[in-house]
Design an enzyme around this catalytic site. Structure first.
Site, PDB file in Angstrom:
ATOM      1  N   CYS A   1       0.342  57.216  34.946  1.00  0.00           N
ATOM      2  CA  CYS A   1       1.489  56.522  34.977  1.00  0.00           C
ATOM      3  C   CYS A   1       3.189  56.969  35.461  1.00  0.00           C
ATOM      4  O   CYS A   1       4.050  58.059  34.399  1.00  0.00           O
ATOM      5  CB  CYS A   1       1.721  55.342  33.642  1.00  0.00           C
ATOM      6  SG  CYS A   1       3.090  54.016  33.988  1.00  0.00           S
TER       7      CYS A   1
ATOM      8  N   CYS B   1       6.392  55.816  33.817  1.00  0.00           N
ATOM      9  CA  CYS B   1       6.008  56.464  32.376  1.00  0.00           C
ATOM     10  C   CYS B   1       6.390  57.440  31.942  1.00  0.00           C
ATOM     11  O   CYS B   1       7.286  57.701  30.610  1.00  0.00           O
ATOM     12  CB  CYS B   1       4.179  55.988  31.882  1.00  0.00           C
ATOM     13  SG  CYS B   1       3.683  53.958  31.507  1.00  0.00           S
TER      14      CYS B   1
END
Length: 160
Positions: free
Chosen positions: A76, A79
């Protein structure tokens, strides 16, 4: 014919550049992960002992300090972009809060227990009051604001 060879050479150079940049990014990710020591990664067992026992049927916070739980995944991009921010905040607020991360690919049971369908998802757990969840990446100032409002409403921000 020369144009075809030039285009092939340019394409080859572009691919080589992309591959080397991707490898450099992976090396930087490894350095970043290795340097992380303030954010604690939790698996299902440690989460059940330190945060909430997701098998108990009631969600009673088990910690002694307010907490942030970052639901994340290695693939991600957003993230990865907030990971260094959370590391800085974990260090700056180390005496006041604790910061955890849960990899949703490794600990899907936890993500499922909290209904995580999008990441990054940030769970704020105050000592008093109800936990709250935010979705999406944010900058450091926004995190600091949320920490002050949700986790430490009666305290002042740490001096940097």
């Amino acid at each position: 014919m020369k144009t075809v060879y030039r285009m092939a050479a340019i394409a080859t150079m572009a691919i080589a550049t992309l591959i080397s940049c991707g490898n450099a990014g992976a090396q930087n990710d490894k350095k970043q992960t290795t340097a992380t020591n303030h954010v604690k990664e939790l698996d299902v067992d440690t989460f059940n002992k330190m945060v909430y026992d997701i098998n108990s049927g009631e969600m009673e916070y088990l910690g002694t300090k307010p907490a942030i739980v970052d639901f994340t995944a290695s693939w991600c991009g957003p993230c990865r972009s907030i990971a260094p921010i959370l590391e800085q905040l974990a260090n700056e607020y180390k005496d006041q809060i604790v910061v955890y991360k849960v990899d949703v690919d490794k600990a899907g049971e936890i993500a499922q227990a909290f209904g995580i369908t999008s990441i990054p998802a940030i769970l704020y757990i105050p000592l008093d009051g109800e936990p709250s969840m935010t979705i999406g990446a944010r900058n450091k100032a926004k995190f600091q604001d949320e920490i002050q409002k949700i986790l430490l409403p009666s305290m002042t921000a740490p001096s940097i």
